[in-house]
Design a protein around this motif. Structure first.
Motif, PDB file in Angstrom:
ATOM      1  N   UNK A 272      36.058  61.110  45.797  1.00 55.75           N
ATOM      2  CA  UNK A 272      37.251  61.889  45.475  1.00 55.75           C
ATOM      3  C   UNK A 272      37.930  61.375  44.209  1.00 55.75           C
ATOM      4  N   UNK A 273      38.026  60.077  44.074  1.00 54.89           N
ATOM      5  CA  UNK A 273      38.649  59.497  42.878  1.00 54.89           C
ATOM      6  C   UNK A 273      37.823  59.812  41.625  1.00 54.89           C
ATOM      7  N   UNK A 283      31.422  53.304  41.711  1.00 53.43           N
ATOM      8  CA  UNK A 283      31.187  51.895  42.019  1.00 53.43           C
ATOM      9  C   UNK A 283      32.228  50.936  41.500  1.00 53.43           C
ATOM     10  N   UNK A 284      33.199  51.418  40.718  1.00 50.73           N
ATOM     11  CA  UNK A 284      34.144  50.490  40.096  1.00 50.73           C
ATOM     12  C   UNK A 284      35.210  49.999  41.073  1.00 50.73           C
ATOM     13  N   UNK A 285      35.370  50.665  42.215  1.00 48.76           N
ATOM     14  CA  UNK A 285      36.464  50.308  43.110  1.00 48.76           C
ATOM     15  C   UNK A 285      36.310  48.910  43.691  1.00 48.76           C
ATOM     16  N   UNK A 286      35.106  48.521  44.024  1.00 49.30           N
ATOM     17  CA  UNK A 286      34.897  47.208  44.634  1.00 49.30           C
ATOM     18  C   UNK A 286      34.122  46.244  43.755  1.00 49.30           C
ATOM     19  N   UNK A 291      39.758  47.500  39.828  1.00 48.26           N
ATOM     20  CA  UNK A 291      39.420  48.409  40.915  1.00 48.26           C
ATOM     21  C   UNK A 291      39.562  47.757  42.280  1.00 48.26           C
ATOM     22  N   UNK A 292      39.164  46.487  42.391  1.00 46.42           N
ATOM     23  CA  UNK A 292      39.264  45.792  43.672  1.00 46.42           C
ATOM     24  C   UNK A 292      40.722  45.579  44.070  1.00 46.42           C
ATOM     25  N   UNK A 372      37.077  42.597  50.537  1.00 41.37           N
ATOM     26  CA  UNK A 372      36.459  42.122  49.295  1.00 41.37           C
ATOM     27  C   UNK A 372      36.029  40.665  49.366  1.00 41.37           C
ATOM     28  N   UNK A 373      36.494  39.916  50.355  1.00 39.36           N
ATOM     29  CA  UNK A 373      36.168  38.495  50.414  1.00 39.36           C
ATOM     30  C   UNK A 373      36.818  37.685  49.324  1.00 39.36           C
ATOM     31  N   UNK A 374      37.792  38.276  48.632  1.00 37.80           N
ATOM     32  CA  UNK A 374      38.435  37.594  47.512  1.00 37.80           C
ATOM     33  C   UNK A 374      37.813  37.920  46.169  1.00 37.80           C
ATOM     34  N   UNK A 375      36.714  38.645  46.149  1.00 27.85           N
ATOM     35  CA  UNK A 375      36.029  38.981  44.907  1.00 27.85           C
ATOM     36  C   UNK A 375      36.474  40.330  44.364  1.00 27.85           C
ATOM     37  N   UNK A 376      35.826  40.787  43.287  1.00 30.92           N
ATOM     38  CA  UNK A 376      34.788  40.074  42.523  1.00 30.92           C
ATOM     39  C   UNK A 376      35.389  39.035  41.587  1.00 30.92           C
ATOM     40  N   UNK A 377      34.700  37.920  41.434  1.00 25.61           N
ATOM     41  CA  UNK A 377      35.124  36.824  40.551  1.00 25.61           C
ATOM     42  C   UNK A 377      36.531  36.345  40.884  1.00 25.61           C
ATOM     43  N   UNK A 378      36.835  36.252  42.187  1.00 19.81           N
ATOM     44  CA  UNK A 378      38.134  35.763  42.674  1.00 19.81           C
ATOM     45  C   UNK A 378      39.309  36.627  42.226  1.00 19.81           C
TER      46      UNK A 378
END
Length: 433
Positions: A272-273, A283-286, A291-292, A372-378
């Motif tokens: 939708x976005x 794919x940019x959201x996560x 995006x994250x 996200x587990x804190x990612x990407x790249x913290x």
């Protein structure tokens, strides 16, 4: 005989004493315990640092289990060697035996050595009261000097191809060296470390950014929803119950649901976005930093806005409807009623709502960790996630406890700030009545 009676002030203190005791036990004691742990280098992945040690000592279980292996290896190599190499190996064995005999001159060490050796032979666990024994600085220096000499000599002979499996022997020497326990009191070293730690400051920035943006959006949306469900209309009860559904869903389940919706291949929200032009690619959201962060804020707003709306709705219920009727008679518009009646009367409710929600957002963990587990790249790593990774992934309890204390200090400052800024007028009004 005079009868003594308690004053009103003393009676008040007596009545609140149970509450003070409960607060000290439940809230203050864990913080003090965390602060005390943060002053020590405690690591669960290092047997010599699983407990607090204020003096040098020896891990008897590791020492007893590794020393015989070294002695057997040196004897075996000496039996098959010749010339100067044999003399060096015999000398090393004599030094190791001398180190062991010297240590066992202390009756306590000799007694524990025999007991632990017997327990290991029977494959029984060694109790903690037998494991550790204190040593003097002279004993520690002697052990280190002998082990350093043995390790250096074995390394040199290994490079000269004079030994079989020198790596195993060096590993045994390192095992004996690791049995030496050092004092693990580090003071405020971890706090000094974090002052210059870019990762910690980055996590703190992510936490503040997430908190400010999400709470601001939730406040606006929550107030709008609260005013909407406060009106009289058909099906109001059903709407009120429906609004609370996102908040009732467990946070981890919400995070996993949104993770699927954000999926770069099949996610409905991501698609939708992309269709509406909000993102260039699904794919940019996560997978990107911006995006994250946007994704976790949107998921948090969806999840927690009903909580804010519920609190504000309770505050709206306390405002007398006669005030609005009087304002309408005086010709006040809806906007004037909102700023002159609704907001002033909601000030105390807003204080409580913002305080609770800000503290909750600042300590966010489960939503971001599952999403996200804190990612990407913290890029979405918060201070709570950093503390969790430090404490449980790296097993550094001292360092992780220091981060926990930092979180507590930040939460305390936020609470004091809210009370000072938003609560000053309330205290002034109550005092003037």
């Amino acid at each position: 005989m005079k009868r003594t009676s308690m004053s009103e002030k003393q009676m008040g203190y007596l009545l609140i004493l149970p509450a003070i005791v409960i607060i000290l036990v439940i809230a203050i004691w864990p913080v003090m315990r965390s602060f005390w742990i943060s002053l020590h280098d405690i690591r669960l992945n290092d047997p010599t640092k699983t407990e607090v040690h204020y003096s040098y000592g020896l891990d008897m279980e590791r020492y007893v289990s590794t020393l015989p292996n070294l002695l057997r290896y040196l004897r075996k190599e000496a039996d098959s060697a010749q010339g100067s190499v044999k003399d060096q190996l015999l000398t090393l064995r004599q030094q190791a035996e001398h180190m062991n005999v010297t240590l066992q001159l202390t009756g306590e060490i000799a007694s524990r050595y025999q007991q632990i050796d017997q327990l290991l032979l029977e494959f029984k666990p060694v109790p903690n009261e037998l494991k550790y024994v204190e040593l003097s600085n002279e004993q520690i220096d002697s052990i280190r000097s002998i082990l350093n000499t043995i390790g250096t000599t074995l390394n040199d002979l290994g490079k000269q191809k004079q030994l079989s499996k020198p790596e195993g022997a060096l590993g045994v020497v390192q095992g004996i060296t690791a049995s030496v326990i050092e004092p693990n009191y580090v003071g405020f070293a971890y706090y000094k470390q974090f002052l210059t730690d870019s990762r910690m400051w980055g996590a703190l920035y992510n936490t503040l950014f997430f908190t400010v943006v999400s709470v601001a959006i939730e406040l606006v949306l929550g107030l709008w929803i609260a005013m909407l469900i406060n009106k009289q209309f058909i099906g109001r009860g059903l709407v009120r119950a429906t609004v609370l559904i996102p908040w009732a869903i467990p946070t981890v389940i919400s995070a996993m649901m949104w993770k699927y919706l954000y999926d770069g291949q099949n996610g409905m929200v991501a698609h939708l976005f992309e269709v509406t032009g909000l993102v260039s690619d699904m794919g940019v959201l996560l997978t990107t930093k911006a995006g994250a962060m946007f994704s976790v804020i949107l998921a948090d707003v969806w999840k927690t806005t009903p909580f804010m709306a519920l609190l504000l709705f309770a505050g709206l219920q306390t405002i007398p409807h006669s005030l609005y009727e009087a304002a309408q008679v005086d010709g006040a518009s809806r906007t004037q009623q909102f700023f002159r009646i609704t907001l002033p009367m909601l000030k105390s409710t807003l204080l409580v709502s913002l305080l609770f929600r800000t503290l909750d957002a600042f300590r966010v963990f489960d939503l971001i960790y599952a999403l996200t587990g804190g990612g990407p790249a913290n890029s979405t790593e918060t201070i709570s996630i950093l503390a969790y990774k430090t404490m449980f992934a790296q097993m550094s309890f001292g360092e992780g406890s220091a981060l926990a204390v930092i979180v507590f200090l930040c939460v305390a400052l936020i609470s004091i700030g809210y009370i000072k800024i938003l609560g000053a007028d309330l205290l002034g009004e109550s005092g003037g009545r």
